[in-house]
Design a protein around this motif. Sequence first.
Motif, PDB file in Angstrom:
ATOM      1  N   ALA A 168       0.849  -1.076  -0.021  1.00 13.79           N
ATOM      2  CA  ALA A 168       0.022  -0.203   0.023  1.00 13.79           C
ATOM      3  C   ALA A 168       0.784   1.362   0.052  1.00 13.79           C
ATOM      4  CB  ALA A 168      -0.923   0.142   1.202  1.00 13.79           C
ATOM      5  N   ASP A 169       1.836   1.162   0.771  1.00  8.80           N
ATOM      6  CA  ASP A 169       3.002   2.335   0.679  1.00  8.80           C
ATOM      7  C   ASP A 169       3.588   2.633  -0.508  1.00  8.80           C
ATOM      8  OD1 ASP A 169       2.364   2.805   3.165  1.00  8.80           O
ATOM      9  OD2 ASP A 169       4.013   1.843   4.033  1.00  8.80           O
ATOM     10  N   LEU A 170       3.489   1.741  -1.300  1.00  6.94           N
ATOM     11  CA  LEU A 170       3.955   1.800  -2.707  1.00  6.94           C
ATOM     12  C   LEU A 170       3.209   2.477  -3.787  1.00  6.94           C
ATOM     13  CD1 LEU A 170       6.119  -1.481  -3.532  1.00  6.94           C
ATOM     14  CD2 LEU A 170       6.921   0.678  -2.912  1.00  6.94           C
ATOM     15  N   VAL A 171       1.847   2.425  -3.317  1.00  2.82           N
ATOM     16  CA  VAL A 171       0.683   2.793  -4.339  1.00  2.82           C
ATOM     17  C   VAL A 171      -0.269   3.774  -3.386  1.00  2.82           C
ATOM     18  CG1 VAL A 171      -0.847   2.327  -5.933  1.00  2.82           C
ATOM     19  CG2 VAL A 171       0.927   0.936  -5.683  1.00  2.82           C
ATOM     20  N   PRO A 172       0.061   5.190  -3.217  1.00  2.53           N
ATOM     21  CA  PRO A 172      -0.876   5.872  -2.434  1.00  2.53           C
ATOM     22  C   PRO A 172      -2.032   6.264  -3.281  1.00  2.53           C
ATOM     23  CG  PRO A 172       0.947   7.218  -3.479  1.00  2.53           C
ATOM     24  CD  PRO A 172       1.244   5.598  -3.777  1.00  2.53           C
ATOM     25  N   GLU A 173      -2.997   6.041  -2.379  1.00  6.31           N
ATOM     26  CA  GLU A 173      -4.650   6.473  -2.804  1.00  6.31           C
ATOM     27  C   GLU A 173      -4.787   7.882  -3.333  1.00  6.31           C
ATOM     28  OE1 GLU A 173      -7.516   4.427  -0.691  1.00  6.31           O
ATOM     29  OE2 GLU A 173      -6.631   2.212  -0.896  1.00  6.31           O
ATOM     30  N   ARG A 174      -4.093   8.410  -4.145  1.00  5.88           N
ATOM     31  CA  ARG A 174      -4.287   9.979  -4.420  1.00  5.88           C
ATOM     32  C   ARG A 174      -4.301  10.048  -5.994  1.00  5.88           C
ATOM     33  NH1 ARG A 174       1.240  10.391  -2.326  1.00  5.88           N
ATOM     34  NH2 ARG A 174       0.275  10.577  -0.460  1.00  5.88           N
ATOM     35  N   MET A 175      -4.813  11.123  -6.392  1.00  5.00           N
ATOM     36  CA  MET A 175      -4.561  11.792  -7.790  1.00  5.00           C
ATOM     37  C   MET A 175      -3.898  13.189  -7.616  1.00  5.00           C
ATOM     38  SD  MET A 175      -8.374  10.870  -9.526  1.00  5.00           S
ATOM     39  CE  MET A 175      -9.335  11.762  -8.298  1.00  5.00           C
ATOM     40  N   MET A 176      -3.257  13.488  -8.653  1.00  8.27           N
ATOM     41  CA  MET A 176      -2.577  14.697  -8.735  1.00  8.27           C
ATOM     42  C   MET A 176      -3.427  15.822  -9.652  1.00  8.27           C
ATOM     43  SD  MET A 176       1.461  13.738  -9.081  1.00  8.27           S
ATOM     44  CE  MET A 176       1.346  12.904 -10.705  1.00  8.27           C
ATOM     45  N   VAL A 177      -3.034  16.912  -9.232  1.00 11.36           N
ATOM     46  CA  VAL A 177      -3.621  18.225 -10.043  1.00 11.36           C
ATOM     47  C   VAL A 177      -2.234  18.617 -10.726  1.00 11.36           C
ATOM     48  CG1 VAL A 177      -4.739  20.230 -10.185  1.00 11.36           C
ATOM     49  CG2 VAL A 177      -5.640  18.536  -8.575  1.00 11.36           C
ATOM     50  N   ILE A 178      -1.919  18.465 -12.242  1.00 12.23           N
ATOM     51  CA  ILE A 178      -1.070  18.880 -12.803  1.00 12.23           C
ATOM     52  C   ILE A 178      -1.088  20.082 -13.470  1.00 12.23           C
ATOM     53  CG2 ILE A 178       0.145  16.564 -12.950  1.00 12.23           C
ATOM     54  CD1 ILE A 178      -0.752  16.579 -15.882  1.00 12.23           C
ATOM     55  N   SER A 179      -0.309  21.151 -13.495  1.00 13.25           N
ATOM     56  CA  SER A 179      -0.567  22.228 -14.273  1.00 13.25           C
ATOM     57  C   SER A 179      -0.872  22.213 -15.850  1.00 13.25           C
ATOM     58  CB  SER A 179       0.660  23.278 -14.116  1.00 13.25           C
ATOM     59  OG  SER A 179       1.783  22.846 -14.741  1.00 13.25           O
ATOM     60  N   GLU A 180      -1.347  23.260 -16.446  1.00 11.39           N
ATOM     61  CA  GLU A 180      -1.542  23.176 -17.999  1.00 11.39           C
ATOM     62  C   GLU A 180      -0.169  23.105 -18.664  1.00 11.39           C
ATOM     63  OE1 GLU A 180      -4.116  22.801 -19.781  1.00 11.39           O
ATOM     64  OE2 GLU A 180      -5.748  22.700 -18.293  1.00 11.39           O
ATOM     65  N   ASP A 181       0.753  23.672 -18.104  1.00 10.61           N
ATOM     66  CA  ASP A 181       2.302  23.731 -18.598  1.00 10.61           C
ATOM     67  C   ASP A 181       2.512  22.299 -18.872  1.00 10.61           C
ATOM     68  OD1 ASP A 181       2.224  26.288 -19.255  1.00 10.61           O
ATOM     69  OD2 ASP A 181       3.209  26.833 -17.236  1.00 10.61           O
ATOM     70  N   SER A 235     -12.532  23.103  -9.595  1.00 10.90           N
ATOM     71  CA  SER A 235     -12.012  24.178  -8.850  1.00 10.90           C
ATOM     72  C   SER A 235     -11.813  24.180  -7.634  1.00 10.90           C
ATOM     73  CB  SER A 235     -13.070  25.542  -9.364  1.00 10.90           C
ATOM     74  OG  SER A 235     -14.208  25.325  -8.661  1.00 10.90           O
ATOM     75  N   SER A 236     -12.260  23.433  -6.718  1.00 15.98           N
ATOM     76  CA  SER A 236     -12.089  23.163  -5.399  1.00 15.98           C
ATOM     77  C   SER A 236     -10.599  22.554  -5.166  1.00 15.98           C
ATOM     78  CB  SER A 236     -13.149  22.491  -4.544  1.00 15.98           C
ATOM     79  OG  SER A 236     -13.107  21.300  -5.244  1.00 15.98           O
ATOM     80  N   LEU A 237     -10.166  21.812  -6.157  1.00 14.55           N
ATOM     81  CA  LEU A 237      -8.867  21.188  -6.053  1.00 14.55           C
ATOM     82  C   LEU A 237      -7.692  21.945  -6.647  1.00 14.55           C
ATOM     83  CD1 LEU A 237     -10.002  17.389  -6.669  1.00 14.55           C
ATOM     84  CD2 LEU A 237      -9.931  18.456  -4.560  1.00 14.55           C
ATOM     85  N   GLY A 238      -8.030  23.163  -7.360  1.00 16.13           N
ATOM     86  CA  GLY A 238      -6.942  23.734  -7.868  1.00 16.13           C
ATOM     87  C   GLY A 238      -7.095  23.699  -9.484  1.00 16.13           C
ATOM     88  N   LYS A 239      -6.386  24.352 -10.132  1.00 14.10           N
ATOM     89  CA  LYS A 239      -6.563  24.723 -11.575  1.00 14.10           C
ATOM     90  C   LYS A 239      -5.386  23.752 -12.088  1.00 14.10           C
ATOM     91  CE  LYS A 239      -6.354  28.277 -15.059  1.00 14.10           C
ATOM     92  NZ  LYS A 239      -5.992  29.697 -15.443  1.00 14.10           N
ATOM     93  N   GLY A 240      -5.974  23.080 -13.051  1.00 12.24           N
ATOM     94  CA  GLY A 240      -4.978  22.029 -13.832  1.00 12.24           C
ATOM     95  C   GLY A 240      -5.847  20.834 -14.178  1.00 12.24           C
ATOM     96  N   ARG A 241      -5.056  19.603 -14.593  1.00 12.72           N
ATOM     97  CA  ARG A 241      -5.636  18.370 -14.740  1.00 12.72           C
ATOM     98  C   ARG A 241      -5.537  17.331 -13.899  1.00 12.72           C
ATOM     99  NH1 ARG A 241      -7.689  19.018 -20.700  1.00 12.72           N
ATOM    100  NH2 ARG A 241      -6.923  20.977 -21.320  1.00 12.72           N
TER     101      ARG A 241
END
Length: 278
Positions: A112-125, A141-147
């Motif tokens: 489980a430590d190798l695969v954290p249960e999360r997604m990322m918000v990456i910038s448009e750049d 919008s509540s999570l920030g701007k990006g994908r």
Amino acid sequence: MATYTTLPSKEYDVETSLYLIDSASESGITSDAAVVRPSAVRWLPWCLHLVLFVLSISAGLLVKPASTCSSVKDELLGEHPWDLTVRFDGSLSRDSSPFKGPPSEKVDKLWADLVPERMMVISEDVFQTINASKHAVKAPSSLGKGRLAAFEGFHYIHCLHNLWKTHYPQYYTEEAEFAREHRDEWLEHVDHCVDMLRQKLVCDADPGLITYSWLKNHYNPHPNFNVQHKCRNYNKLLEVSAKYGVEMESLPEEGIRRPEGGKVVDFVEPPFDASVEE
């Protein structure tokens, strides 16, 4: 020419699941040492190798390992070099790695430590560098701007772990029950994972050389899978994921829903061709 000496005693790094050689000076391996590769040109004169090497340096063409299949860009990770000297543990013993069976809460925690249960918000750049579909989901919008994004390396570990769990149906009863009740869906998932790992292994085309050893009470040579490699630091993915990540448990119970009144493009399946419109 890099020389190789006897490696020091191994130190186990649970988070990377590898035995690491922390210091090149301690290991006796020069800093530019690389994994020994099959030589298709062994018959060429050594003087030609020397000339080409000098010319490459003079032209600033220093060769370093790279994966042409990687979608990870420097804008997100910064430097992520292949600078870890690692000897894989190829033992058949179940006691040689804490990630092996039999399953337990402790083993589950390591995976489980190798695969954290999360997604990322990456910038448009960053998004513009990965040749993904322009209709990829945008973060609320509540999570920030990006994908929304996740490291593919985590997905590979997820697949590998699920394949491993199929060998212990008496322990992983929930997964075993799903496999029985939803056989076709389960087989689709297994085939997906196997083929993803196949594509990754073929993409990397690991040139490490397996040698053979004589073992007591064996008449035939035995392969030695304890092969030395050059690796990237898996912890870097964990660190960046934590920096830009959104923990799944912090999301609403219904998860991330399509925006109300917003225009989105629907696909039957995630598009293979990044330029496809629908």
